[in-house]
Structures are given as structure tokens and as C-alpha cells.
Design a protein around this motif. Sequence first.
Motif, PDB file in Angstrom:
ATOM      1  N   THR A   1      35.062 -17.855  34.943  1.00 20.62           N
ATOM      2  CA  THR A   1      33.726 -17.604  35.460  1.00 20.62           C
ATOM      3  C   THR A   1      32.941 -18.900  35.615  1.00 20.62           C
ATOM      4  O   THR A   1      31.870 -18.905  36.178  1.00 20.62           O
ATOM      5  CB  THR A   1      32.939 -16.657  34.536  1.00 20.62           C
ATOM      6  N   ARG A   2      33.492 -19.978  35.079  1.00 15.56           N
ATOM      7  CA  ARG A   2      32.855 -21.271  35.335  1.00 15.56           C
ATOM      8  C   ARG A   2      33.760 -22.071  36.254  1.00 15.56           C
ATOM      9  O   ARG A   2      34.410 -23.026  35.846  1.00 15.56           O
ATOM     10  CB  ARG A   2      32.628 -22.024  34.031  1.00 15.56           C
ATOM     11  N   GLY A   3      33.878 -21.637  37.462  1.00 16.83           N
ATOM     12  CA  GLY A   3      34.700 -22.365  38.413  1.00 16.83           C
ATOM     13  C   GLY A   3      36.158 -22.028  38.268  1.00 16.83           C
ATOM     14  O   GLY A   3      36.534 -21.074  37.607  1.00 16.83           O
TER      15      GLY A   3
ATOM     16  N   LYS B   1      38.035 -10.184  29.847  1.00 22.97           N
ATOM     17  CA  LYS B   1      36.635  -9.919  29.525  1.00 22.97           C
ATOM     18  C   LYS B   1      35.895 -11.245  29.375  1.00 22.97           C
ATOM     19  O   LYS B   1      34.788 -11.422  29.858  1.00 22.97           O
ATOM     20  CB  LYS B   1      36.505  -9.111  28.224  1.00 22.97           C
ATOM     21  N   LEU B   2      36.529 -12.176  28.658  1.00 25.84           N
ATOM     22  CA  LEU B   2      35.905 -13.486  28.490  1.00 25.84           C
ATOM     23  C   LEU B   2      36.368 -14.456  29.572  1.00 25.84           C
ATOM     24  O   LEU B   2      35.830 -15.538  29.717  1.00 25.84           O
ATOM     25  CB  LEU B   2      36.218 -14.052  27.108  1.00 25.84           C
TER      26      LEU B   2
ATOM     27  N   GLU C   1      25.055 -14.798  34.825  1.00 25.13           N
ATOM     28  CA  GLU C   1      26.396 -15.354  35.003  1.00 25.13           C
ATOM     29  C   GLU C   1      26.785 -15.391  36.475  1.00 25.13           C
ATOM     30  O   GLU C   1      27.261 -16.409  36.983  1.00 25.13           O
ATOM     31  CB  GLU C   1      27.420 -14.516  34.227  1.00 25.13           C
TER      32      GLU C   1
ATOM     33  N   ASN D   1      27.078 -19.023  38.479  1.00 21.95           N
ATOM     34  CA  ASN D   1      28.402 -19.451  38.917  1.00 21.95           C
ATOM     35  C   ASN D   1      28.628 -19.305  40.417  1.00 21.95           C
ATOM     36  O   ASN D   1      29.735 -19.477  40.897  1.00 21.95           O
ATOM     37  CB  ASN D   1      29.475 -18.669  38.157  1.00 21.95           C
TER      38      ASN D   1
ATOM     39  N   PHE E   1      28.565 -16.655  42.275  1.00 17.26           N
ATOM     40  CA  PHE E   1      29.289 -15.466  42.737  1.00 17.26           C
ATOM     41  C   PHE E   1      28.443 -14.642  43.709  1.00 17.26           C
ATOM     42  O   PHE E   1      28.964 -13.932  44.538  1.00 17.26           O
ATOM     43  CB  PHE E   1      29.673 -14.561  41.550  1.00 17.26           C
TER      44      PHE E   1
ATOM     45  N   PHE F   1      25.998 -16.849  29.837  1.00 19.20           N
ATOM     46  CA  PHE F   1      27.085 -16.287  29.036  1.00 19.20           C
ATOM     47  C   PHE F   1      26.758 -14.863  28.576  1.00 19.20           C
ATOM     48  O   PHE F   1      27.470 -14.288  27.770  1.00 19.20           O
ATOM     49  CB  PHE F   1      27.367 -17.171  27.820  1.00 19.20           C
TER      50      PHE F   1
ATOM     51  N   LYS G   1      29.480 -12.134  28.712  1.00 18.14           N
ATOM     52  CA  LYS G   1      30.576 -12.290  27.758  1.00 18.14           C
ATOM     53  C   LYS G   1      30.105 -11.982  26.337  1.00 18.14           C
ATOM     54  O   LYS G   1      30.830 -11.370  25.551  1.00 18.14           O
ATOM     55  CB  LYS G   1      31.118 -13.716  27.823  1.00 18.14           C
TER      56      LYS G   1
END
Lengths: 286, 313, 451
Positions: free
Chosen positions: B60-62, B273-274, C100, C104, C106, C406, C409
Motif C-alpha cells: 500500500t506504500r508503492g 490485510k497488512l 490510506e 497512496n 489509489f 495506516f 491496517k
Amino acid sequence: MLQRESSFAKEALRYGLIVLVLGFIVFPIAWMIITSFKPADAIMVSPPRFLFTPTLENYVHAIYDKNFLFYIKNTLFISVASTIIVVVTGSLAAYSFARYNVGDGHLLFFILSTKMFPAIAVILPYFLIFREVGKTGIGSFLGIGLDRPGALIISYTVFNLPFAIWLLVSFFQDIPRELEHSARLDGLSRLKVLAKVVCPLAAPGIAVTGVFTLIFSWNEFLFAYILTRKAASTVTVGVESFFTLQGILWGPVAAAATISVLPMLVFVLAMQRYMVRGLTFGAVRG
Amino acid sequence: MSQSLSVPASQERGAASPTAMSDRWFSILLIVPAMLVILVFALLPLAYALDVSFRFADLTRGRIGDFVGLDNYRAVLHDRAFWSSVGVTLKFTLTAVTLEMVLGIAIAFLIHGATAGKGIIRSLMILPLATSAAVTGLFWRYLYDTQFGLINHFLGLVGLPEPNWLGDYTIALWSVILFDVWQWTPFVALIALAGLQALPKEPFEAAELDGASTFRVLRTLTFPMLKPVLFLVLVLRTIDSVRLYDAVAVLTRGGPGTVTETMTFYLYRTGLKLFRMDYASTMAIFFLYAMLVASLFALRPLLTQFSSRASEG
Amino acid sequence: MKSMLKKGLLAAALMASTAPAAMAQECADADRVPITWSTIAGFYTDAMAELVSGFEAGHCVKVNVVNIDNSQLYNKQVIEMVGQTGAYDVVTLETSEKAEFAENGFILPMTEYFADKKAQLDDVAPTLAALTTQYKDDVWGLPYYTYTAGYIYRADLFDDPTEKEAFKKRFNYDLAVPTTWAQHRDIAEFFTRKAGETLKGEKLTKDFYGVGLMAGPFPEIQDEMSGVLWSQGADWLTDEGKVPVDAVEKAMNDYLELVKYAPPAALTVTYDGVMNQMKDGQIAQTYSFFLDQWPNAVQTETSVAGAKMGVAEAPEKKAYIGGFLLAVSASSAHPKEAMDFVAHIGGHDAQMEFAKAGGTSTLMSVLSDPAFAAPESRGKTGHFSTLLEIFDSMKGFRSNLFDTPFGAKIYNTMQIPLQSAAAGQISARQAAERLAVEVEKICGGPCPIGK
């Protein structure tokens, strides 16, 4: 006289035990089927209700409102196609391993080891592979790509091949070689020997392998969920649409599950004939 | 296996047409289709996972990030949740597989001796497998429910204690095991039954004529002949149990807390999930490594047996 | 460079959109621009189908709706976003996921899109808008559904003279809708009874419990816990991005007090289980419970003889708040049409239809529409007036959980230690400490907070 009585007692005991075992096995499914005929207000009640007016509304909901047969159709196509590929390629390979010992056991071990890699670790690479293949002409021609049936057919083939090959090897090895040798002497080619002599003899093994391959493909969830969106979704993903914000629609889920068991049951019943053939095995050999 | 009928190699070759390929080429051609599929779709993901396990990869971070050496391996080795999930997996596998094997073989014998109704018995036995764990698990959750479940209802009727099957952290794992036993014992039984039915009749008839005891027949004839197929089932069940995911996902989601969190479920949580694909891949590599080492020892007898049977004659 | 190009394209698309809408009506099926909306399965599916066709009538677009189970929606959407497949044009996000997705890249900012549609944006309940639409000075979409929590209870029990009398005798104050934690706990204790005891003067045939809780292995125990924690003036994350261990411990201990009076199934269920218990006459009240379940809860009045349902603000006037946000995927091939769709579904007309079908709207103009306050609408929209009160009480409320990239998550992980404590495996202190460790691991240090 005494002996007959004791053997009767033994039989009674045997069938008693079988009924007990079957009871344990069938009871959750039976409860599911019963639930599928319950009106909505008779399901989540305490104490559990055994008497109720049966209704077909859950089936109507599953088939018409949720279009569940669409998922059945997808799943049938995907799992049958995958099973055929697995049984054919698996039988060829297993025969080779059983008779010619290709790779001296190392290859067999390698094949099994591919099953040891957790599915979740391969899901992303699969997603990326199928995304790329899907963009190509070959991908769209063969129906391979994200949300296309080919992606799942390939995935299920990969998962089930190791299992199928190992199971088939053990069945093929039980077939006496002499029959093949005499068939070869009669002038049959190797492939013909495999098709006309070996496969019929290994039918119970192949049938068992086919049954399980089909069942595993039929029931797979994780890959179906990640690699499809709607057009190629299977029953396990389709059932998800019954988990709603108003809660799980228990009745329709039960109806959908009951519908999805039926094709498997029909298939298993049809395969019975072949699975039982093992009984005559000794006769052939003698 | 009788050797008297086997044909000398030269004679055999003579029987085939002159253009026929050698046994070697034929045997290799037979495995080509299967190997192609397996090589592409097993090795590519493995290579990908290996690559990712040496990088920083929070999806999720690139995208897949920089090379970080062995950092991920260190992190996983020091991850308490990872080791706890290993413990859960071992406990689950050991118990479930033992129960399934013992019960499955016993049931196979029970059915094998039955004179009538085998077809219907077999069809009923297949039921737990014919529906996916994702669905049957849901109904087990319903059966296990303390407010609406059938199981506690019956226990209550006869005055037995009514456990909180999936909510009590001391028994939740056992409830998952019970579900797994329900689902997979028939599988063991059906394959063992197929093995039993495939056994040749003559040795048993001979033993009967000799008046050998049932126990003796079992010990000296039945089990040795069944061994390959039983061992195979054991291996397959073990591999599948170690990879247990569906049952946990639908019954407990690893809960309460992490009491029923198996390795693959933890992997799922980490990867999907993470979205820490770096940790997930590293764990998968550990997983594969452990499985390979374990199976190298466990599978040796089976492999030797396959090889020797394949090379004979 | 790429983003500049995208902005340029967007501007061009915006200009094109000024063409008269009427022409859309006479468009051939083949010309329709296909867009896909990923949303939650079984989410008033029929009403949604109508809203979608309403949109299609005015736009030359074909909307493909993909229903996904709520528990899988997040990861499925992330995978498609990371893979930049463009498969989903419009995504459905939970409040904690917005930061998030925005951070990011999206989803696309809709600030420019809404520049000339200010009125529509202002119609979103301000308390909700602050939490759902905004992140770092940009607007990211429209919430179209709120699950904001309150208090749902069996009003008939509270009105019963015998129960009132007994309560007063035992606790020395009147039985009424609780406004404090202590009262809520007392009521839970008071109504917890064994089969054979009496309730409303009648003999119980099964055990009865004071409160239904969602302490199962789902990400909902944190929603209940949020009510406790927030009402005590704390938050899941401090402004420094750390979990306040002492505050979480205290809230957890208070929550554990409540677990004693919940059915054992509390440890295995989420909101649907609580609703089933309510409809089967097993529980007296909820705590910090999703008010969008009101139409579901009202069914208790037909399934349990003599039952009457009530809805109110949660004790201490703080409860879990948020909504589902519609946003446009950055990899969408038709962002303009997708944004039009978001504006349509989140708009007044569609939301009115949605509310009539039982959906819980996010717009002030809908929530306060007198038609929905009428007695005959009670079964579907009886909770609207309570929602307005909650939005008023919680005006200006922010949680750092919703402002950290975050958030999703953390949100997807936090139920684990909390549930361990609820099941009695670890203490409240241990749960708070574990949560702190997990959160630090997820953020790789203190969590960044973007306001």
C-alpha cells in the motif's frame, strides 16, 4: 448355529457403527438442507425449531434474486475443464513415473514440493501473471486473464496435479506389468497399451483421482476470490453475496449450498461404477 | 511380483515398429505436459517470493521497494506472532491428522466388510467434501453457536455442560480440529477403501485356507499391502493440514485473539490485510524450507519404494 | 509528470461535461461508457439497482456493480488498486481507509470536481463530512451511507412497572435510557437473568442477558471500544501517533465489566449475531451499536410478543461514527463518468430514494426531511432524528485513527488484542500494551497523522 448367531451379532454391530459414523458425517449437512427449507423467522431461534412449514422461498431467492445458477455454471466449466487436464496430463506423467522411473524419484519429490508453498504467497504473483497475460491476444483468445475462467483452470490444474500424480503413481504400480508386455508383443504401440490396457485397469484409481480433483476445484475459495471479480466467479465467491449488511442470509445460503452439492453428488454416483471396478481386479490378475 | 512372465528387453524392442522411440524418450514425453504447467506456475511465484523476501515491500506504500538484505528474515525470526502461529499449526496438524488417519482407516475396514449398501455409504461419505469448507464451516459456526446452535441445545437437554465452542480460548482450537476431522476423515476412509478393494484376493483366500487369525492376516498381509496408499494419504493430509486456511478463516478468523491463528492465516493477515508482502514472502520461504526438510526425511521410504517398484521388471 | 497529465485530462473532461445532459438520454447501448462500482454485498441491492438505473437514464454510461463481502472488500480493492488494473472505477471505502487510499494515490481528489457543486458537499452532515470526505485539504469523495453508532434497546422493558420498581429498589434511581457508563452497566446487570426467573413478571424459558456485544473475531469490538475510549476523552492514537496505553487499559477494563452481562456468543459474533439475539428476545440492550441496523432491530416487535424497540444516543453521547465513502480509483479509465456517478449516488435525489428503501443517508436534507419522522416511517427511518442528535453532540469530532494513512491496517489488526482480553486470555493492561506494539510495528514507529 452358534456361529451364525455370533456372525449376525457382528453384522448388527458393524451396521450399527456404520450408521453412527454416517450420522456424524451427514448431520451437519442434513441440518443445512433442513435450514434451506425454513422460512426466515424459523432459523435463528432458540430452542432450534424442528417443526415448520417448509418453503421454497430460499431457493427462489438464491436462483432468481442472486442468480446463483450463473456461479454454478462457471464453476462447472472451470472445475470440469481443470479436472480433465489434470487427469489426462497426470495419468501420462504418473504412468511414466510408475513404469520408467523418470528422474529416479527426485522429480516426483519436486512435484510434491510445489504443493508445500503456501497458496497465499503465490497469489500475488499469479495475480500479476494473469494481469499481464490477460492484456495479450493469446490471453483473450484462450480466456486466460483476470476475471476469465482460464486463470482458475490453470491455477486449479497446478494445485491438483501433484496430488493427482502421486495418487495415480501408486495405483499404476499395482497393475501387473505382464499384461503390458504381452500387449506389446501383440504389436500394440506404447500409447495404445496405455490407453487400451493400463487405463482400464487403473480405472478405479483414475476415477478416485478425478472425483477428488473435481471436488477440490469445486470448493476452492482463495484464488477464485482474488483472481475473479464477477464474470468468472465461482460458487464459493458467489456465496459471499449472501453475507449482507443485514447479516448472513442463512436460508438462501443453505439453499445455495444445497444446490451446489447436487452436481457433486450426481458426479460421484456416476463414478461409483468405475470406483467399484477395483473389486474385479484380482480376477483380471489371476 | 512374479518375474517369470517378464519379457527380455531385446524381445520387447523387437516387437515394436522400427520407428518407435526409445523407452527413455517415451517416458520423458509423457511427463512433459505436466512438468510444463508445474514448472511455469510453481517456479515463477517462488522466484518472485524469493526476490520480494529480500526487499522492502509494503504494497500500500508503492510497489516492490529497495533491497534490504536479510532484514525481513531477521524480523520474521523475532516475530512472536509468527512462532505462536507455528505452534498452533503443529498442534493442529498433529492432532487432526492422527485422528483422521486412525478413524479413516477404521471406517474403511468397517465399510469394506459390509455386504450391502456400499454405494450409498460411499455417496454419503463424500458429502462433507462435496461442499466447500467456506460454506460448511459457516454451518458449523451455526451448530457451535451458544445461543442458537443445535449442539448445545442437545447437550442442554441431557444436562451436560454447554461449552462456548469457538469463544472459549481453551477449546477453540479443538473445535476447529473437530470440524477438520469431520471434513477430512471421509477422504482418508474413501481412499483407504479404494486401496482395500484393489487388493488381490488370492493371498487372502490362501491365508483363510491356512486358518490364519484375523489379526495375523491384518499384520502380515493387509497393512503391508496397503502401506503405500496409506502413507500417501498421510503425506497429503499432513501437507494440507499444515496449510490450513479455509476452516480457520470461516470458523474463528484466528480468534479468540490469536489462539487459532495458523501459519497460513497469519500469512494471509500479513500479506492480504497488512499488505506486507516482504514479511509474507519471507514466512512462505521459511515455510517451504521447513516442509522440505521434514518431508525429505518422511518421504524417503515412500520414494525408495516408488523407485524400486518402478525400476523392477 | 504523470499526475499533471492526469489533471489535464480531467480538466478537459470537466469542460466536456458542460454539454447538455439531455443528449445522454438518446444514446445507444453501444456508446455507453462502462464503469464498475465495487461495493458491499447485499447492501440494499434492490434499491441500489434502481439508483444505478436512475443514473444511467441521465448519463451515457453503463454501470457494472460488483458486490463483495464487507470483510473482504478492503483487501480486494487494495489488490486491484496496487495492480492498477482499472477494474474498479468507483470504490467503497470505510472511514479508516480513506487516508490510506488518498495518501497512496489509489483514489483521485475530487476537490476541483466539487468546486462548482459546493451546495451538494455542504449537505453532507458536517460531523460526518469532516471524518469521511476530507483529508489534507482535499475532498476525496462522498459518503453515501452511515453506520454511526448509538443505543438500541427494548423500550418495553424500560416501561414495565414491575421492572421499574425493582430497578429503583436495587439501584436507588429511576430506570431510564442510560446517559452514563455506570447507568449502562447497572442496566446490563439488572436485566441479566437465568431461565426460570421472571422478566416483566413472566417466567423466562431461556437465559436473558443485559447487553448484546460484538466481541467476536471481527473488526467491530473496536467500534464498541471506541465509544468507551472516546467518551473518556482519549483516542486510539495520540497526536504523537502512539497508542495511549493507560487510557486503553482503562477503557478495556470498563468494557470487560460489560462482557459479564453479555451472552457467551458475544465472543464469537458481530452485529448480525447481536441482532439475531435481539430478535429472538435474548438481550435487553446494545452498546455503541450501528444505528443503520434499526430497520433490522424493529423486527423484534413482530418476533417477540410485547416487544417495543427504542433508539437513543449512546451513553456519554460518544460512539463510533463514520460512513462508507464513494471515491474514484486513480486507475479508472473514465474518471469523469465515475465522479458523476459518485455525485449522483451521494446526491439528494438518490439519497431520498435510498432512505425510502431503508438505507441510512448521510445528507442533512434527507435526515431532517419531515416525511421520515412521520410515525408510519418509523420502521425504516425511526433512527434519523437520533442520528441528527448524535451529529450535533459529536460536532467537530476527529479521531487520529481516521487521519493516519495506516488507519486501515491498524483498524484491521486492533480487534486481536482487544478480543483476547474480552475472552479472558490476557488482562486489559496486556491488551493495551500489545495494541501499542502492533501499532508501532504497522507504522514503523510513531504513526504519521495527517490533518
